[in-house]
Design a protein around this motif. Structure first.
Motif, mmCIF file in Angstrom:
data_model
loop_
_atom_site.group_PDB
_atom_site.id
_atom_site.type_symbol
_atom_site.label_atom_id
_atom_site.label_comp_id
_atom_site.label_asym_id
_atom_site.label_seq_id
_atom_site.Cartn_x
_atom_site.Cartn_y
_atom_site.Cartn_z
ATOM 1 N N ILE A 1 0.824 -1.205 0.000
ATOM 2 C CA ILE A 1 0.000 0.000 0.000
ATOM 3 C C ILE A 1 0.861 1.260 0.000
ATOM 4 C CG2 ILE A 1 -1.695 1.352 1.299
ATOM 5 C CD1 ILE A 1 -2.907 -1.104 0.013
ATOM 6 N N GLU A 2 1.858 1.303 0.847
ATOM 7 C CA GLU A 2 2.679 2.501 0.967
ATOM 8 C C GLU A 2 3.369 2.820 -0.359
ATOM 9 O OE1 GLU A 2 6.125 4.433 3.869
ATOM 10 O OE2 GLU A 2 5.551 2.318 4.083
ATOM 11 N N GLY A 3 3.137 4.021 -0.847
ATOM 12 C CA GLY A 3 3.740 4.459 -2.093
ATOM 13 C C GLY A 3 2.979 4.075 -3.341
ATOM 14 N N SER A 4 1.955 3.231 -3.217
ATOM 15 C CA SER A 4 1.203 2.801 -4.396
ATOM 16 C C SER A 4 0.311 3.921 -4.907
ATOM 17 C CB SER A 4 0.362 1.564 -4.073
ATOM 18 O OG SER A 4 -0.571 1.852 -3.049
ATOM 19 N N ARG A 5 -0.008 3.852 -6.191
ATOM 20 C CA ARG A 5 -0.813 4.874 -6.858
ATOM 21 C C ARG A 5 -2.206 4.309 -7.098
ATOM 22 N NH1 ARG A 5 3.801 4.926 -11.334
ATOM 23 N NH2 ARG A 5 3.369 2.722 -10.919
ATOM 24 N N ILE A 6 -3.191 4.833 -6.352
ATOM 25 C CA ILE A 6 -4.531 4.253 -6.339
ATOM 26 C C ILE A 6 -5.564 5.298 -6.740
ATOM 27 C CG2 ILE A 6 -6.272 3.076 -4.950
ATOM 28 C CD1 ILE A 6 -4.030 2.148 -3.086
ATOM 29 N N LEU A 7 -6.381 4.969 -7.723
ATOM 30 C CA LEU A 7 -7.461 5.841 -8.168
ATOM 31 C C LEU A 7 -8.792 5.262 -7.706
ATOM 32 C CD1 LEU A 7 -8.570 8.224 -9.804
ATOM 33 C CD2 LEU A 7 -8.484 6.758 -11.845
ATOM 34 N N ILE A 8 -9.609 6.100 -7.067
ATOM 35 C CA ILE A 8 -10.903 5.673 -6.534
ATOM 36 C C ILE A 8 -11.994 6.492 -7.208
ATOM 37 C CG2 ILE A 8 -12.342 5.438 -4.472
ATOM 38 C CD1 ILE A 8 -9.694 5.439 -2.850
ATOM 39 N N ASP B 1 -1.259 1.930 -10.071
ATOM 40 C CA ASP B 1 -1.085 0.596 -9.501
ATOM 41 C C ASP B 1 -2.407 -0.088 -9.161
ATOM 42 O OD1 ASP B 1 1.841 0.680 -9.392
ATOM 43 O OD2 ASP B 1 1.541 2.234 -7.893
ATOM 44 N N ALA B 2 -3.433 0.707 -8.862
ATOM 45 C CA ALA B 2 -4.704 0.105 -8.482
ATOM 46 C C ALA B 2 -5.862 1.031 -8.824
ATOM 47 C CB ALA B 2 -4.731 -0.221 -6.993
ATOM 48 N N LEU B 3 -6.960 0.420 -9.221
ATOM 49 C CA LEU B 3 -8.233 1.115 -9.421
ATOM 50 C C LEU B 3 -9.255 0.535 -8.462
ATOM 51 C CD1 LEU B 3 -10.407 2.815 -10.999
ATOM 52 C CD2 LEU B 3 -10.709 0.764 -12.430
ATOM 53 N N VAL B 4 -9.983 1.410 -7.776
ATOM 54 C CA VAL B 4 -11.143 0.992 -6.985
ATOM 55 C C VAL B 4 -12.362 1.607 -7.661
ATOM 56 C CG1 VAL B 4 -12.265 0.979 -4.735
ATOM 57 C CG2 VAL B 4 -9.757 0.935 -4.879
ATOM 58 N N ARG C 1 -14.253 7.030 2.649
ATOM 59 C CA ARG C 1 -13.550 6.274 3.679
ATOM 60 C C ARG C 1 -12.362 5.525 3.082
ATOM 61 N NH1 ARG C 1 -13.867 5.504 9.456
ATOM 62 N NH2 ARG C 1 -11.938 4.368 9.746
ATOM 63 N N PHE C 2 -12.564 4.915 1.920
ATOM 64 C CA PHE C 2 -11.466 4.224 1.247
ATOM 65 C C PHE C 2 -10.301 5.188 0.998
ATOM 66 C CE2 PHE C 2 -14.736 1.339 -1.115
ATOM 67 C CZ PHE C 2 -14.895 0.560 0.021
ATOM 68 N N ILE D 1 -7.307 -4.321 -9.906
ATOM 69 C CA ILE D 1 -8.592 -3.672 -10.181
ATOM 70 C C ILE D 1 -9.620 -4.267 -9.227
ATOM 71 C CG2 ILE D 1 -10.442 -3.347 -11.865
ATOM 72 C CD1 ILE D 1 -8.310 -3.592 -14.063
ATOM 73 N N VAL D 2 -10.236 -3.411 -8.424
ATOM 74 C CA VAL D 2 -11.268 -3.851 -7.488
ATOM 75 C C VAL D 2 -12.550 -3.096 -7.798
ATOM 76 C CG1 VAL D 2 -11.947 -4.131 -5.080
ATOM 77 C CG2 VAL D 2 -9.518 -4.211 -5.705
ATOM 78 N N SER D 3 -13.609 -3.830 -8.091
ATOM 79 C CA SER D 3 -14.924 -3.226 -8.314
ATOM 80 C C SER D 3 -15.793 -3.445 -7.077
ATOM 81 C CB SER D 3 -15.605 -3.849 -9.535
ATOM 82 O OG SER D 3 -14.792 -3.709 -10.689
#
Length: 252
Positions: free
Chosen positions: A3-10, A84-87, A20-21, A145-147
């Protein structure tokens, strides 16, 4: 994934579970971006994050618009030099009975209700998932990718449209997991039950009590419990192609 340093788009991250996420992941050291259609809520989120000592990048975008989704990902990748991740959290409800007879007249669910929910909840997830997968494949470093699905994917009265979209998300999760594993991209979905958010707080007291009585644990989920489940999916590199249920034992 670390998680630390990761690039996450919500997506849909300016209120409710998405908010909250975003805050929880930013506090954990992630570089977080959020999109929503309400600029005022986005501004409030930015300020809340600042007061909490973290930074959240925001951008106004409608996930049902292909052009706006492409622009969103262009700007996110430019800002963070990758993803790195999509929510895929954005979603709406437009509840109505499929057919309802009242005072001798038969009413039906408006086509507009169907289209609005499908556009955001299903097409929006498709568009965002496609853009995320494209960027991750181009990077060659994989991703997640988390839906966001729902306990109501199995069918809830008054939610023909909503239930159909959430069942569709489950199916897309399985397909994408099979197709994208070759690129190091994991795919999963999170299916919450009823959660104590500002939206459910607006329910009539008798309706809320009825819902809670249906839940074996006797209460709605706390937002942090759903957020914890999201983090588990992101961090556990062997979660793939599955829908993780966090519903207190509720079965619709």
């Amino acid at each position: 994934m670390r998680i630390e340093g990761s690039r996450i788009l919500i997506t849909g991250g300016a209120r409710g579970l998405g908010r909250r996420f975003a805050l929880d992941l930013a506090r954990a050291g992630a570089r977080v971006g959020v999109c929503a259609t309400n600029e005022e809520r986005l501004a409030r989120l930015t300020e809340e994050a600042r007061q909490d000592g973290v930074e959240i990048w925001t951008h106004r975008a409608d996930v049902a618009s292909e052009a706006e989704v492409q622009g969103l990902f262009d700007r996110f990748v430019e800002r963070f030099e990758g993803i790195d991740a999509l929510v895929a959290n954005a979603g709406i409800t437009r509840d109505a009975l499929f057919v309802k007879k009242k005072d001798g007249a038969v009413q039906t669910m408006p086509t507009a209700y169907w289209n609005e929910v499908v556009d955001v909840n299903l097409t929006g997830v498709f568009l965002c998932g496609r853009e995320a997968a494209k960027r991750m494949a181009e990077q060659g470093t994989g991703g997640v990718i988390v839906s966001i699905s729902s306990v109501n994917r199995s069918g809830a009265i008054g939610q023909t449209n909503y239930s159909a979209t959430k069942a569709g998300i489950d199916a897309m999760t399985v397909v994408w997991a099979k197709e994208l594993a070759r690129y190091g991209i994991r795919v999963a979905a999170l299916a919450p039950g009823y959660v104590a958010t500002d939206m459910t707080a607006q329910m009539r007291e008798d309706v809320r009590r009825k819902i809670e009585a249906m839940i074996p644990l006797g209460r709605m989920a706390r937002p942090e419990e759903i957020s914890h489940a999201l983090r588990f999916i992101l961090e556990n590199d062997y979660v793939h192609g599955r829908v993780i249920e966090v519903d207190g034992g509720l079965r619709i």
